[in-house]
Design an enzyme around this catalytic site. Sequence first.
Site, PDB file in Angstrom:
ATOM      1  N   HIS A   1       0.817  -1.221   0.000  1.00 15.86           N
ATOM      2  CA  HIS A   1       0.000   0.000   0.000  1.00 15.86           C
ATOM      3  C   HIS A   1       0.851   1.273   0.000  1.00 15.86           C
ATOM      4  O   HIS A   1       0.326   2.363  -0.233  1.00 15.86           O
ATOM      5  CB  HIS A   1      -0.916   0.040   1.232  1.00 15.86           C
ATOM      6  CG  HIS A   1      -1.983  -1.017   1.244  1.00 15.86           C
ATOM      7  ND1 HIS A   1      -2.855  -1.216   0.203  1.00 15.86           N
ATOM      8  CD2 HIS A   1      -2.317  -1.931   2.197  1.00 15.86           C
ATOM      9  CE1 HIS A   1      -3.678  -2.205   0.501  1.00 15.86           C
ATOM     10  NE2 HIS A   1      -3.373  -2.668   1.699  1.00 15.86           N
TER      11      HIS A   1
ATOM     12  N   ASP B   1      -2.737 -10.584  -2.469  1.00 17.74           N
ATOM     13  CA  ASP B   1      -3.310 -10.101  -1.212  1.00 17.74           C
ATOM     14  C   ASP B   1      -4.782  -9.768  -1.425  1.00 17.74           C
ATOM     15  O   ASP B   1      -5.185  -9.350  -2.522  1.00 17.74           O
ATOM     16  CB  ASP B   1      -2.546  -8.856  -0.757  1.00 17.74           C
ATOM     17  CG  ASP B   1      -2.891  -8.416   0.653  1.00 17.74           C
ATOM     18  OD1 ASP B   1      -2.123  -8.733   1.565  1.00 17.74           O
ATOM     19  OD2 ASP B   1      -3.942  -7.746   0.835  1.00 17.74           O
TER      20      ASP B   1
ATOM     21  N   HIS C   1      -6.351  -7.297  -0.439  1.00 17.14           N
ATOM     22  CA  HIS C   1      -6.513  -5.858  -0.656  1.00 17.14           C
ATOM     23  C   HIS C   1      -5.714  -5.412  -1.872  1.00 17.14           C
ATOM     24  O   HIS C   1      -4.603  -5.894  -2.112  1.00 17.14           O
ATOM     25  CB  HIS C   1      -6.050  -5.074   0.576  1.00 17.14           C
ATOM     26  CG  HIS C   1      -6.779  -5.437   1.824  1.00 17.14           C
ATOM     27  ND1 HIS C   1      -6.201  -6.238   2.810  1.00 17.14           N
ATOM     28  CD2 HIS C   1      -8.026  -5.152   2.251  1.00 17.14           C
ATOM     29  CE1 HIS C   1      -7.081  -6.414   3.784  1.00 17.14           C
ATOM     30  NE2 HIS C   1      -8.190  -5.769   3.473  1.00 17.14           N
TER      31      HIS C   1
ATOM     32  N   ASP D   1      -4.606 -12.859   3.482  1.00 16.26           N
ATOM     33  CA  ASP D   1      -5.827 -12.373   4.113  1.00 16.26           C
ATOM     34  C   ASP D   1      -7.072 -12.654   3.285  1.00 16.26           C
ATOM     35  O   ASP D   1      -8.169 -12.235   3.649  1.00 16.26           O
ATOM     36  CB  ASP D   1      -5.728 -10.877   4.454  1.00 16.26           C
ATOM     37  CG  ASP D   1      -4.956 -10.075   3.432  1.00 16.26           C
ATOM     38  OD1 ASP D   1      -4.644 -10.607   2.351  1.00 16.26           O
ATOM     39  OD2 ASP D   1      -4.656  -8.890   3.707  1.00 16.26           O
TER      40      ASP D   1
END
Length: 371
Positions: free
Chosen positions: A160, A195, A197, A291
């Site tokens: 991120h 991931d 996200h 995740d």
Amino acid sequence: GRQPSPSKSAASSSMLKAARLTSMAATTAALTVLHSPESFAKHVTPSYHPECRSRTDAAAVEGLRSLLKAPSPTFEEALEPHPRVDVALGRVHGEAYLGRLAEPVEATQLRALDEDTFLSAGSFEATKLATSLWLYGVDAVLETQQDDVAFAFSRPPGHHAGASTACGFCTLNHAAAAAAYALDSVDCVAVLDVDVHFGNGVASIFGTNSLFSTKGRARYASIHQHPAYPFSGTRGAEALFGGDSAKEVLKFVPVLPETDGRTWLRKLQEDALPFLEDLRPDLLVVCAGFDALDSDPLAQLQLTNSDFAHAATAIRRSFPDIPIVAGLEGGYDVDALPAAIAAFLDGLVVKPSTTTTTTTPNSEEPSFSSA
């Protein structure tokens, strides 16, 4: 533990060679796992925070070691920063931003960079070491000139982090730095992000930094839940991260909450992997977040360890003859994390069968013959 280095000692090279010979007999690539539990413990987060030291502590490392089925994996503890880590980070982050991250933090304090992202007294050095593990991974796979695999068992995550922004637990972008470092040695690098996200930081860096946006040098594909944090990465939104030319470099593959493994795997194989295959990369870097597990507290996808094993098999079939560096991003069910990582790595090291063409949740999981 000893410090890995770009030019390993003769003893280390012999160890890697021995592991590689064993794995060749078992039709698997050599696997190197890089870790540094005590160093990463120096990055302190609030007591309630899901990105905690136990994700990569000694128990997690031993858990992974015990669960791996891959023959003769090499575990290396890194204690010192990679000699080129500052150069690599300087290629993907702004100098002023890096300077702010390096500012001292009182021993008993936490500095909030946003509502999710914190710095403690030891955070900057620990996070630089995390990036270093990814760079050491690049060294490990490129020096053998084989289709080997390295895994950086590191924290905090990085995908991120933008060029000058901290975001979503992340301050330094390990994948982008690893790709920048690798481009000193190879012509082109692909980055796959699994991931749950969207890796908005990697996307923004790849879409705007000429090192990556130059045609034919790099590509980034992300398969992720949407809507979910950071609430970007929608289908067709690549131009928002660098203009029309970004469409040649970036590919976003969003899936809905509650998506199961079968659907996720189909999207991976039909959308994300072909985009990266077209680049014909010399190296694959994987933002390996776990995740998307059905037990993870931060998202709502329904993947299992078996799905991660099948994903790894699909990845290896797409890239059968190139080295792969994977590094830990998300994954916040701490108890489940080592098993998910093991399932994924076991799939990555198995060389593809010439008789198998597709991966589905009903196909056999990776298996290992005796050396």
